[in-house]
Design an enzyme around this catalytic site. Sequence first.
Site, short mmCIF file in Angstrom:
data_model
loop_
_atom_site.label_atom_id
_atom_site.label_comp_id
_atom_site.label_asym_id
_atom_site.label_seq_id
_atom_site.Cartn_x
_atom_site.Cartn_y
_atom_site.Cartn_z
N SER A 1 0.85 -1.19 0.00
CA SER A 1 0.00 0.00 0.00
C SER A 1 0.88 1.23 0.00
O SER A 1 2.06 1.17 0.38
CB SER A 1 -0.89 -0.01 1.25
N TYR B 1 -2.67 -0.58 10.47
CA TYR B 1 -2.53 -0.98 9.06
C TYR B 1 -1.19 -0.52 8.50
O TYR B 1 -0.49 -1.28 7.82
CB TYR B 1 -3.68 -0.37 8.26
#
Length: 272
Positions: free
Chosen positions: A130, A143
């Site tokens: 990501s 995350y």
Amino acid sequence: MTKRVLITGCSSGIGLDAARRMQSLGWQVVATCRKDADISARRAEGMECHHLELSDEDSVAQLSERVLAGGPLDGLVNNAAFALPGAVEDMPRGALREIFETNLFGTHDLTVRLIPHFRKGGGRIVNISSVLGLIGIRWRGPYVATKFALEGLTDVLRLEMAGTPVKVILIEPGPIASRIRVNAIPHFERWVNWHDSARADEYRASLLKRLYEPSGKDRFELPPSAVSDRIVHALTATRPRPRYYVTTPTWMSGAARRLLPTRALDWFARHG
């Protein structure tokens, strides 16, 4: 010979789009999902599909054995992951343990179980990271931590696999149309006691609105197909790149991380 790829997290979003894309290109797709309805839906589309709970070591072991018993495997796309929003200071130990079990430990476990097979016949390991594996932003601490860890582990694995027939690739999407926000809500509600947080007013003004009252599409958001494009290249190119940036924020964050000092990075994370 038909090539075969295992893709995790194929209920929706990136995983589902990638599975359909690879199937359309003639690959035999082995998909994984968590819910029975999604498994049935993938099978109805002609895919081999199995249940996988990355946080459960037995589930990972059973899947890897079942997949390898089904024939040669040419690629693994580690896509399954979830988000847990909230302030870092409000995250109990169990919350971090839970997200790391899925986003990192389970992914690693599945990967190393398949590496011996890839060493024999060659293969590609494609890890979906990501933009938040490049730069941190508020409310995304757990995350971000898992994706930073995945980035580091993947980079080292790629270095260690040099000289073998195993290629290791990172794909780093920015904003992509998916259900990650909706899927994050149960984790937030389970773990974050925002009512008693020192940041309760900030939650009300910011995060709660973003979670429960989405304002629409992110200005840089792309469809999952943009990630599938990179997955196809990573799985099929003779010389795949070590990493693929997807969306403008990822390109900007990658450049910023290389060139800017920490204070500038902090500004970019708040305003970029």
